[in-house]
Write a protein that holds these residues in place. Structure first.
Motif, PDB file in Angstrom:
ATOM      1  N   THR A  62       0.921  -1.180   0.062  1.00 11.26           N
ATOM      2  CA  THR A  62      -0.072   0.095   0.020  1.00 11.26           C
ATOM      3  C   THR A  62       0.834   1.351   0.189  1.00 11.26           C
ATOM      4  OG1 THR A  62      -0.212  -0.019   2.356  1.00 11.26           O
ATOM      5  CG2 THR A  62      -1.887  -1.190   1.293  1.00 11.26           C
ATOM      6  N   ALA A  63       2.166   1.263   0.358  1.00 11.34           N
ATOM      7  CA  ALA A  63       2.886   2.392   0.519  1.00 11.34           C
ATOM      8  C   ALA A  63       2.431   3.279   1.610  1.00 11.34           C
ATOM      9  CB  ALA A  63       3.204   3.181  -0.623  1.00 11.34           C
ATOM     10  N   GLN A  64       1.575   2.834   2.412  1.00  8.57           N
ATOM     11  CA  GLN A  64       0.922   3.708   3.432  1.00  8.57           C
ATOM     12  C   GLN A  64       1.815   4.476   4.321  1.00  8.57           C
ATOM     13  OE1 GLN A  64      -2.320   4.052   3.044  1.00  8.57           O
ATOM     14  NE2 GLN A  64      -2.805   5.053   4.687  1.00  8.57           N
ATOM     15  N   GLU A  65       3.058   4.124   4.691  1.00  6.46           N
ATOM     16  CA  GLU A  65       3.873   4.632   5.582  1.00  6.46           C
ATOM     17  C   GLU A  65       4.524   5.927   4.798  1.00  6.46           C
ATOM     18  OE1 GLU A  65       4.345   1.674   4.080  1.00  6.46           O
ATOM     19  OE2 GLU A  65       6.032   0.672   5.059  1.00  6.46           O
ATOM     20  N   ILE A  66       4.475   5.722   3.513  1.00 10.64           N
ATOM     21  CA  ILE A  66       4.927   7.011   2.809  1.00 10.64           C
ATOM     22  C   ILE A  66       4.022   7.798   2.340  1.00 10.64           C
ATOM     23  CG2 ILE A  66       6.111   7.589   0.322  1.00 10.64           C
ATOM     24  CD1 ILE A  66       7.466   4.936   0.065  1.00 10.64           C
ATOM     25  N   VAL A  67       2.681   7.549   2.203  1.00 11.02           N
ATOM     26  CA  VAL A  67       1.640   8.307   1.985  1.00 11.02           C
ATOM     27  C   VAL A  67       1.306   9.115   3.397  1.00 11.02           C
ATOM     28  CG1 VAL A  67      -0.842   8.427   1.770  1.00 11.02           C
ATOM     29  CG2 VAL A  67       0.513   6.427   0.097  1.00 11.02           C
ATOM     30  N   CYS A  68       1.341   8.600   4.277  1.00  4.69           N
ATOM     31  CA  CYS A  68       1.141   9.378   5.766  1.00  4.69           C
ATOM     32  C   CYS A  68       2.087  10.180   5.850  1.00  4.69           C
ATOM     33  CB  CYS A  68       1.218   8.418   6.721  1.00  4.69           C
ATOM     34  SG  CYS A  68      -0.653   7.521   6.865  1.00  4.69           S
ATOM     35  N   ALA A  69       3.457   9.837   5.719  1.00  6.90           N
ATOM     36  CA  ALA A  69       4.631  10.645   6.130  1.00  6.90           C
ATOM     37  C   ALA A  69       4.759  11.780   5.240  1.00  6.90           C
ATOM     38  CB  ALA A  69       5.783   9.773   6.320  1.00  6.90           C
ATOM     39  N   ALA A  70       4.353  11.552   3.745  1.00  6.98           N
ATOM     40  CA  ALA A  70       4.799  12.468   2.809  1.00  6.98           C
ATOM     41  C   ALA A  70       3.437  13.740   2.982  1.00  6.98           C
ATOM     42  CB  ALA A  70       4.769  12.286   1.447  1.00  6.98           C
ATOM     43  N   ARG A  71       2.300  13.362   3.257  1.00  5.12           N
ATOM     44  CA  ARG A  71       1.392  14.363   3.635  1.00  5.12           C
ATOM     45  C   ARG A  71       1.394  15.056   4.618  1.00  5.12           C
ATOM     46  NH1 ARG A  71      -3.869  10.313   1.987  1.00  5.12           N
ATOM     47  NH2 ARG A  71      -3.692  10.644  -0.261  1.00  5.12           N
ATOM     48  N   LEU A  72       2.263  14.703   5.698  1.00  3.22           N
ATOM     49  CA  LEU A  72       2.545  15.215   6.893  1.00  3.22           C
ATOM     50  C   LEU A  72       3.696  16.232   6.757  1.00  3.22           C
ATOM     51  CD1 LEU A  72       1.755  15.736   9.913  1.00  3.22           C
ATOM     52  CD2 LEU A  72       3.455  13.854  10.562  1.00  3.22           C
ATOM     53  N   GLU A  73       4.749  15.690   6.199  1.00  2.00           N
ATOM     54  CA  GLU A  73       6.106  16.304   5.866  1.00  2.00           C
ATOM     55  C   GLU A  73       6.385  16.258   4.351  1.00  2.00           C
ATOM     56  OE1 GLU A  73       7.745  18.124   7.826  1.00  2.00           O
ATOM     57  OE2 GLU A  73       6.928  17.565   9.846  1.00  2.00           O
ATOM     58  N   PRO A  74       5.801  17.316   3.663  1.00  4.53           N
ATOM     59  CA  PRO A  74       6.172  17.179   2.172  1.00  4.53           C
ATOM     60  C   PRO A  74       7.499  17.409   1.696  1.00  4.53           C
ATOM     61  CG  PRO A  74       4.293  18.786   2.696  1.00  4.53           C
ATOM     62  CD  PRO A  74       5.178  18.488   4.182  1.00  4.53           C
ATOM     63  N   ALA A  75       8.529  17.874   2.462  1.00  8.55           N
ATOM     64  CA  ALA A  75       9.869  18.068   2.203  1.00  8.55           C
ATOM     65  C   ALA A  75      10.621  16.785   2.356  1.00  8.55           C
ATOM     66  CB  ALA A  75      10.564  19.167   2.899  1.00  8.55           C
ATOM     67  N   TRP A  76      10.070  15.690   2.854  1.00  9.95           N
ATOM     68  CA  TRP A  76      10.859  14.740   3.126  1.00  9.95           C
ATOM     69  C   TRP A  76      10.917  13.866   1.876  1.00  9.95           C
ATOM     70  CZ3 TRP A  76       8.654  11.800   8.169  1.00  9.95           C
ATOM     71  CH2 TRP A  76       8.689  12.716   9.106  1.00  9.95           C
ATOM     72  N   ARG A  77      11.841  13.019   1.759  1.00  8.00           N
ATOM     73  CA  ARG A  77      12.043  12.206   0.309  1.00  8.00           C
ATOM     74  C   ARG A  77      12.302  10.818   0.851  1.00  8.00           C
ATOM     75  NH1 ARG A  77       9.926  15.741  -1.022  1.00  8.00           N
ATOM     76  NH2 ARG A  77      10.421  17.112  -2.698  1.00  8.00           N
ATOM     77  N   PHE A  78      11.865   9.741   0.061  1.00  8.01           N
ATOM     78  CA  PHE A  78      11.783   8.234   0.483  1.00  8.01           C
ATOM     79  C   PHE A  78      12.594   7.504  -0.519  1.00  8.01           C
ATOM     80  CE2 PHE A  78       8.150  10.840   1.752  1.00  8.01           C
ATOM     81  CZ  PHE A  78       8.042  10.554   3.084  1.00  8.01           C
ATOM     82  N   THR A  79      13.232   6.576  -0.006  1.00  4.64           N
ATOM     83  CA  THR A  79      13.992   5.474  -0.689  1.00  4.64           C
ATOM     84  C   THR A  79      13.075   4.105  -0.290  1.00  4.64           C
ATOM     85  OG1 THR A  79      16.051   6.227  -0.744  1.00  4.64           O
ATOM     86  CG2 THR A  79      15.792   3.980  -1.062  1.00  4.64           C
ATOM     87  N   ALA A  80      12.238   3.531  -1.183  1.00  3.95           N
ATOM     88  CA  ALA A  80      11.372   2.448  -0.992  1.00  3.95           C
ATOM     89  C   ALA A  80      12.155   1.237  -1.499  1.00  3.95           C
ATOM     90  CB  ALA A  80      10.091   2.595  -1.708  1.00  3.95           C
ATOM     91  N   VAL A  81      12.482   0.296  -0.669  1.00  5.33           N
ATOM     92  CA  VAL A  81      13.206  -0.933  -0.852  1.00  5.33           C
ATOM     93  C   VAL A  81      12.278  -2.158  -0.673  1.00  5.33           C
ATOM     94  CG1 VAL A  81      15.118  -2.401  -0.557  1.00  5.33           C
ATOM     95  CG2 VAL A  81      15.297   0.158  -0.068  1.00  5.33           C
ATOM     96  N   ASP A  82      12.212  -3.289  -1.626  1.00  5.62           N
ATOM     97  CA  ASP A  82      11.371  -4.111  -1.301  1.00  5.62           C
ATOM     98  C   ASP A  82      11.836  -5.416  -2.473  1.00  5.62           C
ATOM     99  OD1 ASP A  82       8.317  -4.897  -0.201  1.00  5.62           O
ATOM    100  OD2 ASP A  82       8.998  -6.385  -1.624  1.00  5.62           O
ATOM    101  N   PRO A  83      11.984  -6.470  -1.895  1.00  4.98           N
ATOM    102  CA  PRO A  83      12.356  -7.665  -2.795  1.00  4.98           C
ATOM    103  C   PRO A  83      11.270  -8.105  -3.644  1.00  4.98           C
ATOM    104  CG  PRO A  83      12.363  -8.482  -0.679  1.00  4.98           C
ATOM    105  CD  PRO A  83      12.173  -7.082  -0.591  1.00  4.98           C
ATOM    106  N   SER A  84      10.144  -8.046  -3.613  1.00  7.86           N
ATOM    107  CA  SER A  84       8.953  -8.230  -4.423  1.00  7.86           C
ATOM    108  C   SER A  84       8.870  -7.278  -5.442  1.00  7.86           C
ATOM    109  CB  SER A  84       7.922  -8.786  -3.627  1.00  7.86           C
ATOM    110  OG  SER A  84       6.759  -8.899  -4.357  1.00  7.86           O
ATOM    111  N   ARG A  85       8.960  -7.897  -6.758  1.00 12.35           N
ATOM    112  CA  ARG A  85       8.659  -6.750  -7.814  1.00 12.35           C
ATOM    113  C   ARG A  85       7.091  -6.507  -7.743  1.00 12.35           C
ATOM    114  NH1 ARG A  85       9.753  -2.407  -9.970  1.00 12.35           N
ATOM    115  NH2 ARG A  85      11.959  -3.218 -10.033  1.00 12.35           N
ATOM    116  N   PRO A  86       6.103  -7.615  -7.665  1.00 10.49           N
ATOM    117  CA  PRO A  86       4.891  -7.229  -7.718  1.00 10.49           C
ATOM    118  C   PRO A  86       4.359  -5.996  -6.692  1.00 10.49           C
ATOM    119  CG  PRO A  86       4.938  -9.747  -8.165  1.00 10.49           C
ATOM    120  CD  PRO A  86       6.594  -9.017  -7.523  1.00 10.49           C
ATOM    121  N   MET A  87       5.059  -6.256  -5.291  1.00 13.60           N
ATOM    122  CA  MET A  87       4.604  -5.600  -4.412  1.00 13.60           C
ATOM    123  C   MET A  87       5.100  -4.254  -4.390  1.00 13.60           C
ATOM    124  SD  MET A  87       2.757  -7.238  -2.151  1.00 13.60           S
ATOM    125  CE  MET A  87       3.081  -6.501  -0.243  1.00 13.60           C
TER     126      MET A  87
END
Length: 239
Positions: A62-87
């Protein structure tokens, strides 16, 4: 890819990835609250309104942690790491849908694949640890995250803990949670059977604390709980 990470990622094939958003909210009562509070804990720790580079390990779904954090802090930047390509694809599609893809770099792989520098200001590991079999794999990902954090940087760790069979009342209540959402008795039995066979949560909250300590984090503070689920914030030692 580390073999244990590959084994865990293999469970999240395209069919499971597609149902993840709905199923995760049933499995975790308070799913959205946990992610919202995680963002609030990070903002309170780092200071509101500042820039930050945030590592999101196991970001797929869901990327929910990024959605919540980015809406609260628009200046933050994220590196999203996951071994599952579909996810990971599902997560990036969600971020594109809500207009947040530009603040996120997607990396298919494990934390160990990331360069040693630059160091991150914060990290999250939500809903991952109980999918990794054995303490060595759990400790490995926590150490890899710690190695990529600045001294004193916060980590949000959230997931199931305690052996499921050790808490029969909580396990039964978990089944009732599925029944409340329309599952039949046979479906509940199948889901609980799959849960019992398919995950390896830390044995206790003390075990979570011990893993964090060995990985290089100071004593954590728990800020959320729901049946077997717990969420903690811990800082990398040295700051």
């Amino acid at each position: 890819m580390h073999p244990t990470a590959a084994d865990a990622a293999s469970k999240f094939d395209p069919s499971r990835a597609g149902e993840y958003a709905q199923q995760s909210r049933i499995a975790l009562a308070g799913y959205d609250a946990c992610h919202e509070l995680s963002a609030c804990m990070l903002a309170a720790s780092l200071g509101a309104g500042r820039t930050a580079q945030v590592l999101v390990a196991g970001a797929g779904g869901t990327a929910q942690e990024i959605v919540c954090a980015a809406r609260l802090e628009p200046a933050w930047r994220f590196t999203a790491v996951d071994p599952s390509r579909p996810m990971l694809d599902l997560a990036m599609a969600r971020l594109a849908e809500v207009g947040l893809a530009s603040c996120t770099q997607a990396v298919q792989g494990v934390v160990e694949d990331l360069p040693a520098m630059p160091l991150y200001d914060a990290a999250t590991l939500i809903g991952v640890l109980h999918h990794l079999p054995g303490d060595d794999a759990k400790l490995g990902i926590l150490k890899a995250i710690a190695a990529r954090l600045k001294p004193g940087a916060p980590l949000i760790l959230a997931g199931n803990y305690r052996a499921y069979a050790s808490e029969p009342l909580l396990l039964a209540a978990w089944g009732e949670r599925w029944r409340m959402q329309g599952a039949s008795a046979d479906e509940v039995e199948a889901k609980l059977g799959k849960i019992l066979q398919g995950a390896d949560p830390p044995a206790s909250e003390e075990a979570v604390h011990a893993l964090l300590a060995e990985a290089g984090f100071a004593a954590p503070q728990r800020f959320f709980g729901s049946l077997f689920w717990g969420a903690w914030m811990a800082r990398k030692r040295g700051g």
